[in-house]
Design an enzyme around this catalytic site. Structure first.
Site, mmCIF file in Angstrom:
data_model
loop_
_atom_site.group_PDB
_atom_site.id
_atom_site.type_symbol
_atom_site.label_atom_id
_atom_site.label_comp_id
_atom_site.label_asym_id
_atom_site.label_seq_id
_atom_site.Cartn_x
_atom_site.Cartn_y
_atom_site.Cartn_z
ATOM 1 C CG LEU A 108 -2.369 -0.754 1.321
ATOM 2 C CD1 LEU A 108 -2.878 -0.714 2.597
ATOM 3 C CD2 LEU A 108 -3.129 -0.155 0.335
ATOM 4 C CG ASP A 109 0.146 5.064 -2.284
ATOM 5 O OD1 ASP A 109 -0.278 5.707 -1.178
ATOM 6 O OD2 ASP A 109 -0.838 4.769 -3.086
ATOM 7 N NE ARG A 110 5.667 9.242 3.695
ATOM 8 C CZ ARG A 110 6.711 10.090 3.752
ATOM 9 N NH1 ARG A 110 7.364 10.248 2.880
ATOM 10 N NH2 ARG A 110 7.149 10.661 4.777
ATOM 11 C CG ASP A 111 0.282 9.941 0.178
ATOM 12 O OD1 ASP A 111 0.940 10.180 1.145
ATOM 13 O OD2 ASP A 111 0.711 10.228 -1.184
#
Length: 263
Positions: A108-111
């Protein structure tokens, strides 16, 4: 004996160092040695007899070690990796109290936030995350401004991102207001920042993205930053779901072959 030797990427994954695909990258980059020699992709070893070093760390396998299958509610601001040279917050910090070294299944990306499966079982990780399995993942996505019917249709049928058309997706409007829309999106592929790129290609800004389910496993009421082990019932549901997907994929391949023969 050769019979006891196993491919290095499987050994690394089974010991919870990294997923099998990530292990392959480490091997290609020269980060693995066996008995002092740099390893190449495709090499095999005996984890109990050979000295295997990954990124300066010698592997020490334990026979019959417990396998962990956990779900983590990843908060925004954390990156999906076990360490980061830039000092950014990693999901490893959230699972330090697990009695084994576990790694993320997919990313899952950082944001983004939500359900992230983690394990020290390489076969399990490969089954969930390998592109050929088309294991679906469900997301709740808030976009700005309000989505149009044309944009909704394009999200469903596919959008060209990074020069390649995305697979068809299941998209449902949850709520629609004047300047924003909340969507439920189910993807069967996991390209990097895929939903954000799909929305951006259509002129939509992704304000919030939360993964709520992976196959039959739902995040539920698990609080951000917390984790728990999957239940026996959840593990059984994953096995049944994987069997169902395998049958579906085989049927689709047979239909494709039949169509090609008729041409």
């Amino acid at each position: 004996m050769e019979d006891n030797k196993i491919r290095l990427q499987k050994i690394i994954a089974d010991l919870g160092i990294a997923s099998r695909r990530k292990a392959e990258e480490i091997i290609k980059d020269g980060g693995v040695t066996v008995n002092g020699r740099r390893a190449n992709l495709g090499d095999k070893a005996d984890p109990y007899k050979d000295k295997i070093v990954v990124a300066g760390r010698e592997l020490k396998p334990v026979k019959n070690a417990k396998k962990y299958y956990i779900m983590l509610h990843k908060p925004r601001g954390f990156i999906t990796t076990m360490n980061d040279e830039g000092g950014r917050k990693c999901v490893a910090e959230l699972v330090e109290d697990v009695d084994a070294r576990v790694f993320p299944v997919g990313r899952l990306d950082r944001d983004s936030e939500g359900l992230l499966l983690m394990t020290n079982d390489g076969d399990f990780a490969n089954m969930i995350s390998h592109p050929s399995t088309h294991f679906p993942k469900t997301y709740r996505v808030t976009v700005h401004p309000r989505i149009t019917e044309e944009q909704l249709t394009k999200l469903t049928t596919g959008v060209v991102i990074d020069g390649r058309m995305s697979m068809p997706a299941s998209v449902r409007v949850v709520t629609s207001e004047q300047e924003r829309t909340v969507l439920e999106i189910i993807l069967e592929e996991g390209r990097n920042r895929q939903i954000r790129k799909m929305c951006e290609a259509l002129g939509l800004e992704t304000a919030r993205l939360k993964r709520t389910a992976v196959g039959p496993i739902k995040l539920g009421m698990l609080q951000p930053g917390k984790w728990r082990e999957l239940t026996n019932e959840e593990m059984k549901s994953i096995a049944a779901y994987q069997k169902k997907l395998k049958g579906k994929n085989q049927a689709e391949q047979q239909m494709k072959k039949s169509r090609e023969k008729k041409k």
